[in-house]
Design a protein around this motif. Structure first.
Motif, PDB file in Angstrom:
ATOM      1  N   ASP A 276      89.057  36.517  51.716  1.00 31.33           N
ATOM      2  CA  ASP A 276      87.840  35.973  51.125  1.00 31.33           C
ATOM      3  C   ASP A 276      88.200  35.080  49.945  1.00 31.33           C
ATOM      4  O   ASP A 276      89.331  35.070  49.458  1.00 31.33           O
TER       5      ASP A 276
ATOM      6  N   THR B 197      81.833  43.397  51.231  1.00 34.31           N
ATOM      7  CA  THR B 197      81.947  41.947  51.367  1.00 34.31           C
ATOM      8  C   THR B 197      81.084  41.424  52.495  1.00 34.31           C
ATOM      9  O   THR B 197      80.498  40.351  52.389  1.00 34.31           O
TER      10      THR B 197
ATOM     11  N   LYS C 212      83.954  34.753  53.483  1.00 30.08           N
ATOM     12  CA  LYS C 212      84.610  35.979  53.942  1.00 30.08           C
ATOM     13  C   LYS C 212      84.973  35.854  55.403  1.00 30.08           C
ATOM     14  O   LYS C 212      84.148  35.416  56.226  1.00 30.08           O
TER      15      LYS C 212
ATOM     16  N   ILE D 242      86.234  32.753  46.399  1.00 27.63           N
ATOM     17  CA  ILE D 242      85.096  32.376  45.562  1.00 27.63           C
ATOM     18  C   ILE D 242      85.394  31.003  44.976  1.00 27.63           C
ATOM     19  O   ILE D 242      86.484  30.768  44.435  1.00 27.63           O
TER      20      ILE D 242
ATOM     21  N   SER E 217      79.863  32.543  55.168  1.00 29.37           N
ATOM     22  CA  SER E 217      80.035  31.681  54.003  1.00 29.37           C
ATOM     23  C   SER E 217      78.664  31.324  53.452  1.00 29.37           C
ATOM     24  O   SER E 217      77.703  31.138  54.206  1.00 29.37           O
TER      25      SER E 217
ATOM     26  N   TYR F  65      80.900  31.498  48.283  1.00 28.07           N
ATOM     27  CA  TYR F  65      81.710  32.647  48.700  1.00 28.07           C
ATOM     28  C   TYR F  65      81.950  32.562  50.199  1.00 28.07           C
ATOM     29  O   TYR F  65      81.026  32.250  50.971  1.00 28.07           O
TER      30      TYR F  65
END
Length: 554
Positions: free
Chosen positions: A198, A10, A177, A200, A151, A175
Motif C-alpha cells: 500500500d 486496509t 492498496k 499514501i 485506490s 491511498y
C-alpha cells in the motif's frame, strides 16, 4: 509510532473511505439546491457461470451472489457517478475455490463556493500482477497472476482573480492498496518480483497566470508543485519539487506558441530486504519482502536540474483543441501533448501523449482523476464491471480514458512512463459505440545490487485496444458486446533462467456478448465469452464462458 494496518483494516479503509467520502460529497451539496438529476439504484443479483478450458477439457461452474449500487448526480454544483458491486463466488467441487470480488468506480466534482471545488475519485478492481505471466482478461474461474486492488483520492481546488492575475491551487491526498496475487511464484519461472502492498500520496500545486494582452503581448504563467508518496513495501519513497515559468504568444486567432523552463528535483528510494544466510530475501506470510530497518536508504532514481520545452496550441473552434510540446527532460528528449475533438453532443475523441517519472500509486490516481464524472457501466453486462481497461464517457465533451497503461502490471518500483492513448465514444439513436487504443513504455528504476531486486534497468512495454458496443432493442431489452486485445513485452531476459521463455511477449485477447431483458424491477441476463492468452513460445490457452443471471433492482 503508527502501527502497520491489518489486511482487514486496509481493505475497509480503501472501500469504506472511498465510498463514504464520495457519497457524502454527492449528498451534502444536493440538499442545499434543487437537483436536476439524482438517481440511486441499489440491486441484488444471482447468477450461474460455466467456465470451459478448451485446451485441457476441464469444465468448472460456480454460483455468484452480488449486491451493488449505481448512483449519479448532476446539479448546478455537483457532478458525479458511483458504481460499486460486491460479488461472492461459490465454487462447485474442489477445483474452484470461493472468492470475494469488489468492483467499482466513482468520480465526483462538487463546487462548494464560487472559488472552491472538491474533487474525489475511487476504484476497486482486479488487475494483472507480474508482466511476465498470464494475462487473464475476463477474470472468470481460476485466474492466475491477478490482484484485487483499491485506490482513492480527494482534495480541494481553489481559484481566484487578483487584478489581471488568475491564481490556482489544489491539494490531493490519496491511498492505494493491493492484495497479494493469485499465485505463489511467477507462472513462467524465474525469480519472483516483490509484491506491492500500500501507499499514501500527497500532492500540492499552485500557479499564477496573466493572459496575453493584460500586462504584455504574451501571457505568463508561474507554477510550482510538491509531490510525496510513501509505500510500505521496502519503505519506498517518491519525492519531487517542481517550479517553472511559461510564456504564451498568440500568432493568429487560432494558433499560439508556448515555451517554458523549469527546475525540478525528483528522488525515489527504498531500503533493503532482510536476507538469510544464503543471501535470499526473507518473506512474510503474504509473500512480501521484510524490510531491513537498519539498512541505509538506497537511491533508485534521482534527477536535479533544469528542464525545458516548447510547443504549439491550435484551437480552430470551440470543439477542437490540439496541443503538442517537445523538450529536454529526464536526460533525454521528451514529448507530451493532448488533442480533443467534440463532433457533437454525443460524439467525442480524446488523445493523450504523456511522459513522466511515476509510481504505480501515483499513476493510478492520476488515471482515475482524468476519467469523466459520467461514464458507461455496461449495465447488466454479464461478466461484471471490472474497470481495468478503457472507461467510456456518456458525452462527446468527456469521451473517457484508458487505465491499461498502469494496469499492464503492478510495479513496486518507480519508473519513467511514456506512451499515448486515445478514446472515442459515439451515440446514435439506440446505439453507443466506444473504442480505445494505446501504447505504453516503462523504464523501471531500482537500486543497483539491492538484495532481491530484479527489475533494475528493465524496460517493458505494452500495446492495447478495446471496442465496446451496446444497443437498446426495446425499452426493456438490449445487447452489449466487448472486444479487446493486448500485447505485453516484459523485457526481463536478464532475470529468467535460460530454459524459461518468461522474457517473451504475452498476448491476450477476447470477446464477450450479452443479452438482457427486464421485467419491471427484475432483470435477466445471458452472456457468452471467448478468451485466449499466449506466453512466449508456449501454446495458446483458450477458454469459453457462459452465464445466466437475474438482478432485482430496488
Amino acid at each position: 509510532m503508527m502501527t502497520q494496518p491489518t489486511r482487514l483494516t486496509t481493505r475497509a479503509l480503501a472501500l469504506a473511505g472511498g465510498t463514504a467520502v464520495l457519497a457524502t460529497l454527492l449528498a451534502a451539496p444536493a440538499a442545499a439546491q434543487a437537483a436536476r438529476r439524482v438517481t440511486i439504484n441499489p440491486y441484488i443479483e444471482a447468477s450461474q457461470t460455466l467456465y470451459a478450458d478448451l485446451n485441457g477439457g476441464d469444465v468448472l461452474t460456480y454460483t455468484s451472489l452480488a449486491a451493488g449500487v449505481d448512483a449519479a448526480i448532476e446539479t448546478q454544483r455537483v457532478s458525479g457517478q458511483l458504481s460499486y458491486r460486491y460479488e461472492r463466488r461459490f465454487g462447485w467441487g474442489d477445483d474452484l475455490g470461493d472468492q470475494d470480488i469488489h468492483s467499482g468506480l466513482a468520480r465526483v466534482d462538487a463546487r462548494v463556493t464560487r472559488n472552491l471545488t472538491l474533487e474525489a475519485a475511487g476504484i476497486a478492481t482486479r488487475a494483472r500482477s507480474d508482466i511476465r505471466g498470464a494475462a487473464p482478461g475476463l477474470l472468470v474461474g481460476n485466474v492466475d497472476n491477478v490482484s484485487q486492488l483499491y485506490s482513492v483520492f480527494a482534495g480541494p481546488s481553489f481559484t481566484d482573480t487578483f487584478g489581471p492575475v488568475v491564481f490556482n491551487a489544489n491539494y490531493r491526498l490519496g491511498y492505494t492498496k493491493v492484495e497479494t496475487p493469485t499465485f505463489g511464484d511467477t507462472a513462467v519461472g524465474g525469480r519472483r518480483l516483490d509484491y506491492y502492498d500500500d501507499s499514501i500520496g500527497n500532492t500540492a500545486t499552485a500557479s499564477a497566470t496573466v493572459a496575453p494582452g493584460s500586462i504584455a503581448p504574451f501571457g505568463i504563467t508561474l507554477s510550482g508543485a510538491y509531490d510525496r508518496e510513501t509505500a510500505s513495501q521496502l519503505k519506498q519513497r517518491y519525492e519531487g519539487y517542481y517550479g517553472r515559468g511559461d510564456i504564451l504568444q498568440p500568432i493568429s486567432p487560432y494558433v499560439a506558441l508556448t515555451a517554458g523552463v523549469g527546475y525540478e528535483t525528483i528522488e525515489t528510494s527504498q531500503k533493503d530486504a532482510v536476507v538469510d544466510a544464503t543471501g535470499t530475501p526473507v518473506l512474510d506470510r503474504d509473500g512480501r519482502f521484510i524490510t531491513n530497518a537498519a539498512s541505509p536508504r538506497r537511491i533508485a532514481y534521482r534527477t536535479d536540474g533544469v528542464y525545458y520545452d516548447a510547443g504549439v496550441i491550435w484551437r480552430p473552434n470551440r470543439r477542437t483543441s490540439v496541443e503538442a510540446h517537445v523538450g529536454k527532460r529526464y536526460g533525454s528528449l521528451s514529448y507530451t501533448g493532448t488533442a480533443t475533438y467534440q463532433a457533437s453532443q454525443s460524439v467525442g475523441l480524446s488523445v493523450n501523449v504523456y511522459d513522466g517519472v511515476q509510481t504505480f500509486g501515483r499513476q493510478l490516481r492520476t488515471g482515475i482523476g482524468n476519467l469523466p464524472t459520467s461514464f458507461l457501466t455496461g449495465q447488466q453486462q454479464g461478466f461484471g464491471q471490472q474497470f481495468n481497461g478503457c472507461v467510456f464517457g456518456t458525452t462527446g465533451a468527456a469521451p473517457g480514458g484508458c487505465l491499461n497503461d498502469v494496469f499492464q502490471s503492478i510495479s513496486t518500483a518507480s519508473y519513467r512512463a511514456r506512451g499515448v492513448d486515445g478514446v472515442i465514444v459515439a451515440t446514435r439513436g439506440r446505439s453507443t459505440f466506444g473504442a480505445g487504443l494505446g501504447y505504453s513504455n516503462r523504464k523501471l528504476y531500482a537500486p543497483n545490487f539491492a538484495p532481491g531486486i530484479v527489475v533494475t534497468g528493465i524496460e517493458d512495454q505494452s500495446y492495447y485496444g478495446q471496442l465496446f458496443y451496446q444497443r437498446s432493442l426495446t425499452q426493456a431489452s438490449g445487447v452489449n458486446a466487448d472486444l479487446f486485445a493486448n500485447y505485453y513485452d516484459p523485457g526481463v531476459a536478464n532475470i529468467a533462467p535460460e530454459d524459461v521463455s518468461g522474457d517473451d511477449g504475452v498476448w491476450s485477447y477476447g470477446a464477450t456478448g450479452t443479452y438482457y431483458h427486464n421485467f419491471g424491477r427484475l432483470g435477466t441476463t445471458a452472456s457468452l465469452g471467448l478468451y485466449s492468452f499466449k506466453v512466449g513460445d508456449f501454446d495458446s490457452e483458450w477458454s469459453a464462458q457462459a452465464l445466466i443471471g437475474a438482478r432485482y433492482q430496488f
